[in-house]
Write an enzyme that holds these catalytic residues in place. Structure first.
Site, mmCIF file in Angstrom:
data_model
loop_
_atom_site.group_PDB
_atom_site.id
_atom_site.type_symbol
_atom_site.label_atom_id
_atom_site.label_comp_id
_atom_site.label_asym_id
_atom_site.label_seq_id
_atom_site.Cartn_x
_atom_site.Cartn_y
_atom_site.Cartn_z
ATOM 1 N N ASP A 262 0.843 -1.205 0.000
ATOM 2 C CA ASP A 262 0.000 0.000 0.000
ATOM 3 C C ASP A 262 0.877 1.255 0.000
ATOM 4 O O ASP A 262 1.674 1.465 0.910
ATOM 5 C CB ASP A 262 -0.882 -0.073 1.272
ATOM 6 C CG ASP A 262 -2.048 0.874 1.237
ATOM 7 O OD1 ASP A 262 -2.098 1.742 0.349
ATOM 8 O OD2 ASP A 262 -2.907 0.748 2.134
ATOM 9 N N ASP A 322 -10.421 4.232 -1.477
ATOM 10 C CA ASP A 322 -11.053 3.211 -0.626
ATOM 11 C C ASP A 322 -12.575 3.189 -0.773
ATOM 12 O O ASP A 322 -13.233 4.230 -0.768
ATOM 13 C CB ASP A 322 -10.735 3.496 0.842
ATOM 14 C CG ASP A 322 -9.265 3.279 1.155
ATOM 15 O OD1 ASP A 322 -8.461 3.187 0.220
ATOM 16 O OD2 ASP A 322 -8.928 3.214 2.347
HETATM 17 C C1 GLA Z 1 -5.431 2.255 2.731
HETATM 18 C C2 GLA Z 1 -5.930 1.151 1.830
HETATM 19 C C3 GLA Z 1 -6.982 0.359 2.567
HETATM 20 C C4 GLA Z 1 -6.398 -0.203 3.845
HETATM 21 C C5 GLA Z 1 -5.836 0.925 4.698
HETATM 22 C C6 GLA Z 1 -5.061 0.412 5.890
HETATM 23 O O1 GLA Z 1 -6.431 3.189 3.010
HETATM 24 O O2 GLA Z 1 -6.445 1.675 0.635
HETATM 25 O O3 GLA Z 1 -7.464 -0.694 1.748
HETATM 26 O O4 GLA Z 1 -5.389 -1.125 3.530
HETATM 27 O O5 GLA Z 1 -4.945 1.731 3.948
HETATM 28 O O6 GLA Z 1 -4.482 1.431 6.624
#
Ligand code: GLA
Length: 497
Positions: A262, A322
């Site tokens: 990520d 997200d």
């Molecule tokens: C980001 C990702 C999410 C999750 C969070 C965890 O927002 O896009 O899917 O993994 O981090 O902190």
């Protein structure tokens, strides 16, 4: 993406001459053995406080601040769109230390001490040199879109060893495993500090990662882990910055089968033009570890990742921000994926983010839309709910084998949107056995009658129609198919000669 937080600091009465101007670092234990750091630059002018707050190297201006009757009050809005994201802190100034209790919206309450620090301390570490680009060999995994579960949507920072084991048990007992859901993926907040040799450790919530992986494997499942190319993950935990190869080896030694990687704080260190090289570095490291691991790129679609995700060894790549458990989020993400559908291919998939089915924020019709759309898109199916407490309705949506079969169709041909009239969308996907999957989606607020003509599919005559949510053969239908589609709902059929 970054957690949207608001800060609200309160200090007890202090001597009038106290001037809070300067840099402060709040070091707050998270309860799992870690300390989360946030930085403040306070500028005091009479009763007014201005300045900035840094969370994960991201600087945001203080929008409201005062120091009155010995009480400091600072509000920092990280999101202009979500006023619910409020954090409240209470504290005392003892000597030159601020003792704070901060109520974050997305985390447990944290209690910590803010101390004075320097301007240098708030700066992110240096950009590391990135490798020359080359094509990372295909790892041969994920020939169909990965299916499983991920902890983030439901558990966020509350995931722990007990929950993961319980979810693994439920994956088997509920029939999810046998329906194809294989990966148990631990998302952010498992991480602890690095040891003296720089090896990543897990935190108190996860006492023994190898034992946990063994347990998940004993259930006939596979297990996934999470990290970031930045120094910190999105939730502020230890990332893989400068330890990429070492971490890949650790995951392999623990027995992990999948890595979600990520971008997070890497965005403050690298430029977007570095994305491919930074992801390639981990793609190479995973291959070099010797253990087959699905490589999941999570960088929200930056840099048109669908054009190069496969070259860095990516098996899937996030195409969006997200997802949230509400219709607007589902709709905005799900119906904007059609144009890039053709970039998906066996082993390399577009990822419009994890499922929210069963999390309670949407209706059953909306969740059926979620499942149908993700399957037409050949998206990874990563359940994001608590599998231990699923309703029968949730099970019936997640485990609709006929819908899953569309998602997993081995031919991996892309979906096409063949019609969009106002809020009515028709999408079709050719399947391997000369069957067509047809989704009639109604994004509107009232039920609607929708029709698809066989000629729109390049077909004619009488075709056999099967309704995949009603689990019903509708017989041979001439020329066109019509259906009443509920608001925010879908009618999903297969048609064949
Ligand atoms: C980001 C990702 C999410 C999750 C969070 C965890 O927002 O896009 O899917 O993994 O981090 O902190």
């Amino acid at each position: 993406m970054l957690l949207a937080l608001s800060f609200f600091l309160v200090a007890l009465p202090v001597a009038a001459q106290t001037d809070l101007s300067g840099f402060w670092v709040l070091s707050a234990p998270t309860g799992d053995g870690n300390f989360m750091k946030s930085f403040f630059e306070l500028k005091q002018s009479g009763e007014q406080i201005t300045g900035s707050v840094w969370v994960d190297y991201d600087k945001t201006a203080i929008s409201e601040g005062s120091f009155r009757d010995g009480k400091l009050h600072v509000v920092v809005k990280f999101s202009s769109q979500d006023p619910q994201q409020q954090a409240v802190a209470d504290g005392t100034l003892e000597g030159d230390k601020l003792h704070l209790t901060v109520h974050f919206p997305d985390r447990d309450t944290v209690v910590g001490i803010a101390e004075r620090t320097t301007a240098e301390a708030v700066a992110p570490p240096a950009r590391l040199p990135v490798p020359e680009l080359h094509d990372v060999p295909d790892n041969g995994l994920a020939r169909t879109p990965p299916m499983g579960w991920n902890s983030w949507n439901k558990f966020a920072g509350k995931v722990d060893d007990v929950a993961v084991r319980g979810v693994a048990d439920a994956m088997v007992e509920s029939g999810m495993r046998d329906a194809g859901y294989i990966y148990i993926n631990i998302d952010d907040t498992w991480e602890g500090p690095r040891d003296a040799e720089g090896n990543i450790t897990s935190n108190r919530k996860f006492p023994d990662m190898k034992a946990l992986a063994d347990y998940v494997h004993s259930k006939g499942l596979k297990i996934g882990i999470y990290s970031s190319p930045g120094p910190q993950t999105c939730a502020g935990y230890e990332g893989s910055y400068g330890h990429e190869a070492q971490d890949a080896k650790t995951y392999a030694a623990w027995g992990f089968d999948y890595l979600k990687y990520d971008w997070c704080s890497a965005g403050r260190i690298y430029k977007n033009s570095d994305l491919q090289a930074v992801y390639q570095k981990m793609g190479d490291a995973l291959l070099a570890s010797g253990r087959p691991m699905v490589f999941s790129l999570c960088e929200y679609g930056l840099g048109d990742v669908w054009k190069w995700g496969a070259k860095v060894g990516g098996n899937l790549w996030r195409t969006t921000d997200d997802i949230e458990d509400r219709w607007k989020s589902l709709e905005e993400i799900g119906f904007h994926q059609f144009d890039i559908a053709s970039y998906a291919q066996a082993g390399h998939w577009n990822d419009p983010d994890m499922l929210e089915i069963g999390n309670g924020g949407m209706s059953a019709d909306e969740y059926r839309t979620h499942m149908s759309l993700w399957s037409l898109l050949a998206a990874p199916l990563l359940a994001g709910n608590d599998l231990r407490t699923m309703s029968e309705e949730t099970k019936s949506i997640l485990m609709n084998k006929e819908v899953i079969a569309i998602d997993q169709d081995p031919k991996a041909q892309p979906v096409k949107r063949i019609s969009e009239q106002g809020s009515l969308v028709i999408a079709v996907r050719p399947l391997q056995d000369k069957t067509w999957a047809v989704g009639l989606f109604n994004r509107g607020d009232a039920a609607a009658k929708m029709s698809v003509a066989w000629s729109d599919l390049g077909l004619h005559g009488k075709l056999q129609v099967r309704d995949l949510w009603a689990h019903k053969d509708l017989g041979k239908v001439a020329n066109q198919f019509s259906a009443d589609v509920p608001s925010h709902g879908v009618v999903l059929v297969t048609v064949k000669h």
